[in-house]
Design a protein around this motif. Structure first.
Motif, short mmCIF file in Angstrom:
data_model
loop_
_atom_site.label_atom_id
_atom_site.label_comp_id
_atom_site.label_asym_id
_atom_site.label_seq_id
_atom_site.Cartn_x
_atom_site.Cartn_y
_atom_site.Cartn_z
N GLY A 204 7.30 -8.75 2.00
CA GLY A 204 7.58 -9.62 3.05
C GLY A 204 7.72 -10.87 2.29
O GLY A 204 8.78 -11.48 1.89
N ASP B 104 9.12 2.67 10.87
CA ASP B 104 8.59 2.20 9.55
C ASP B 104 7.99 3.48 9.04
O ASP B 104 7.62 3.83 7.80
CB ASP B 104 7.99 1.05 9.37
CG ASP B 104 8.78 -0.14 9.51
OD1 ASP B 104 10.10 0.09 9.25
OD2 ASP B 104 8.36 -1.41 9.41
N ASP C 14 -1.01 -1.66 9.82
CA ASP C 14 -0.84 -2.94 10.57
C ASP C 14 -0.22 -4.17 9.74
O ASP C 14 0.27 -5.04 10.13
CB ASP C 14 -2.19 -3.21 10.94
CG ASP C 14 -2.78 -2.07 12.12
OD1 ASP C 14 -2.05 -1.39 12.69
OD2 ASP C 14 -4.06 -2.14 12.36
N ARG D 102 9.49 1.81 3.87
CA ARG D 102 10.24 0.40 3.46
C ARG D 102 9.97 0.64 1.97
O ARG D 102 9.07 1.25 1.26
CB ARG D 102 9.74 -0.33 4.10
CG ARG D 102 9.78 -0.62 5.57
CD ARG D 102 11.29 -0.45 5.92
NE ARG D 102 12.18 -1.66 5.72
CZ ARG D 102 12.04 -2.55 6.09
NH1 ARG D 102 11.37 -3.02 7.28
NH2 ARG D 102 12.93 -3.63 5.52
N GLY E 130 3.86 -2.51 8.22
CA GLY E 130 4.61 -1.82 9.04
C GLY E 130 5.14 -2.85 10.22
O GLY E 130 4.40 -3.45 10.91
N ASP E 131 6.43 -2.83 10.32
CA ASP E 131 7.30 -3.51 11.64
C ASP E 131 7.31 -2.76 12.86
O ASP E 131 7.46 -3.41 14.01
CB ASP E 131 8.48 -3.98 10.80
CG ASP E 131 8.27 -5.37 10.04
OD1 ASP E 131 7.38 -5.82 10.08
OD2 ASP E 131 9.20 -5.53 9.28
N GLY E 132 7.40 -1.67 12.80
CA GLY E 132 7.57 -0.84 14.06
C GLY E 132 7.52 0.45 13.76
O GLY E 132 7.37 1.14 12.50
#
Length: 517
Positions: free
Chosen positions: A346, A330, A322, A339, A325-327
């Motif tokens: 980030g 990933d 959560d 990633r 992860g962007d989607g």
């Protein structure tokens, strides 16, 4: 423990295929690597770990080994390898290579012989069955890419076991002939000047297959240590072992191996970052200290595989997913994120803090090529290749990696936040605010503190739960894992050796500071 371990410096991992291409064919090679060794030595590295250099179709980044005894022709010759070894040693760099004991490729001469007669001596190098045998916990490593741990071989008219890909049949290391062959191979590379080995999948290799009696890990590595020490008393063995601390103890307690590549601390670090709290990291350090001494731990933030979070509970793993992860693209294998380190963080401040923290943690740091620059990744690349960029040397079309065209250059390296124009060795070398300069500074501080051999005392500050305080050798380090400022009265008025977002009593968001203790 070998006299060559632990190092004052750190371990620098290099994928030769992606480091430097000398002849313009688009693939990195050993002559290219040799031209870049001054960069590696200048970072403060003491060991170079070369990812698999053996002949292979590289369907699993070289771990699908066709021949343990040679160099992939795309990388060069054995003479080129000898030249790299000599060049490393002249610079004070020791070299470890992978010892792949878990499996071979299906193209390996052992398997070619075995498939002719699975009941023969050669056949016993692998694990065969007349039909697949299911066993609880015996599941593919690459869930979603492999449906079974069994593959049918039409020549043998039998099934062979594979925990990894179907083109990687598992070796039966309980077979003494296999053990002797692995020893022979290791001694061959020691004769060629190698100083040590990273043993891939060190604990999974001990289980031969369903229904087979597993090898005793402690006994196996004790025998391996003894046999190799006869040839090279200071040989170093580092075991990749994605296992809880109490299991790691079986191969470190009596120095069967010098170090374990530690996934448990890595997993705790990401949970701590996800929560913005130091507690998970503090707890993991305590558990490790009871099982594996710090000098036997090889710490990393990201390797060039997926971020494997198998050591966390389902709920903890979801917290990390959560947070980072962007989607769905990933996630991979149901247990990790694909990633790269810098994009995962980030916030650049969080990345720089985590880089500093890696060098402050008790143990030996492992840094993969390009991470000293803050390289990016490419989510459009398939699977684990997303986090396997080529090295970025200068702001040019292919970043100075090659003069030709290369399928290994990721599209995101040509355009984007972390492309060659923004992230490269040439520009960062002269920029005091760069990630490269920060890497050199924290590596120097760690070495001067004598962190390799002195005990570390982690603390959580009751009034600043986001801050991990570490007394490491001759340094006190503070790292704020949270995005809110934290008051730290313990270092009030102290003069830091290195810091970011420290004002004498407060650490700003993702701030850190190193002090002389």
């Amino acid at each position: 423990m070998s006299s060559a371990w632990p190092p004052e410096g750190f371990v620098y991992g290099i994928d030769v295929a992606r480091f430097q291409d000398s002849d313009g064919d688009g693939t990195g090679d050993l002559p290219g690597l040799e031209t870049r060794l001054d960069h590696v030595a200048g970072l403060g590295a003491e060991w170079v770990w070369l990812l698999p250099i053996f002949p292979s179709l590289r369907r699993d980044n070289g771990y699908d080994v066709d021949d343990h005894e040679s160099v992939d022709p795309r990388f060069g010759t054995l003479d080129d390898f000898a030249s790299v070894i000599d060049a490393c040693h002249r610079r004070g760099l020791r070299v470890m290579i992978d010892l792949i004991i878990h499996h071979t490729s299906e193209r390996h001469r052992w398997f070619l012989e075995a498939r002719q007669n699975p009941a023969s001596d050669a056949g016993d190098y692998y694990v065969w069955a007349d039909k697949p045998r299911d066993e609880a916990g015996d599941e593919p490593i690459f869930a979603g890419e492999e449906d079974s741990v069994w593959a049918f071989d039409p020549d043998a008219k039998a099934w062979y076991h594979h925990r990894f890909y179907g083109f990687q049949p598992d070796l039966n290391v309980t077979n003494d002939d296999v053990f002797d062959e692995l020893v022979r191979i290791a001694k061959l590379w020691l004769d060629r000047g190698v100083d040590g080995f990273r043993i891939d999948a060190a604990l999974p290799a001990m289980k031969a297959g369903p229904g087979e009696t597993p090898a005793d890990a402690a006994q196996f590595y004790r025998r391996l240590r003894a046999r190799l020490s006869d040839a090279r008393p200071d040989v170093v063995l580092a075991a990749e072992a994605d296992a809880p601390p109490h299991e790691l103890n079986s191969i470190t307690a009596h120095e069967q191996v010098d170090a374990v590549v530690d996934f448990s601390l890595n997993n705790a670090l990401f949970l701590a970052l996800a929560r913005g709290q130091a507690a998970p990291l503090y707890t993991a350090l305590g558990q490790l200290d009871r099982s594996v001494q710090p000098s036997a731990r090889l710490n990393f933030v990201r390797n060039v595989d997926e971020l494997d979070l198998a050591q966390l509970t389902d709920a903890e793993r979801q917290e990390v997913f959560d947070a980072f992860g962007d989607g769905p693209d990933d996630f991979i294998y149901g247990r990790g994120l694909r990633r790269g380190w810098r994009p995962l963080m980030g916030d650049e401040r969080r990345f720089r803090m985590s880089l500093s923290l890696l060098f402050a943690l008790p143990g030996v740091p492992l840094l993969m090529y390009g991470q000293e620059l803050g390289v990016g990744d490419d989510p459009t690349a398939p699977g684990r290749d997303a986090a396997r960029p080529v090295m970025q040397w200068r702001p040019a079309r292919s970043g100075g990696f090659t003069t030709g065209e290369s399928d290994l250059v990721l599209p995101a390296q040509r355009d984007g936040e972390f492309d060659f124009a923004h992230v490269n060795v040439r520009d960062e070398s002269t920029d005091d605010a760069s990630t490269l300069v920060l890497t050199r500074r924290v590596a120097t501080l760690r070495a001067r503190a004598g962190a390799a051999t002195k005990p570390a005392r982690p603390r959580i500050l009751p009034h600043a739960p986001s801050v991990l305080a570490l007394n490491l050798g001759g340094c006190l380090t503070l790292h704020n894992l949270g995005e809110a400022p934290a008051e730290v009265f313990e270092a009030y008025g102290a003069k830091p050796l290195l810091y970011e977002r420290w004002n004498g009593h407060r650490l700003g968001p993702f701030g850190f500071a190193w002090f002389r203790s």
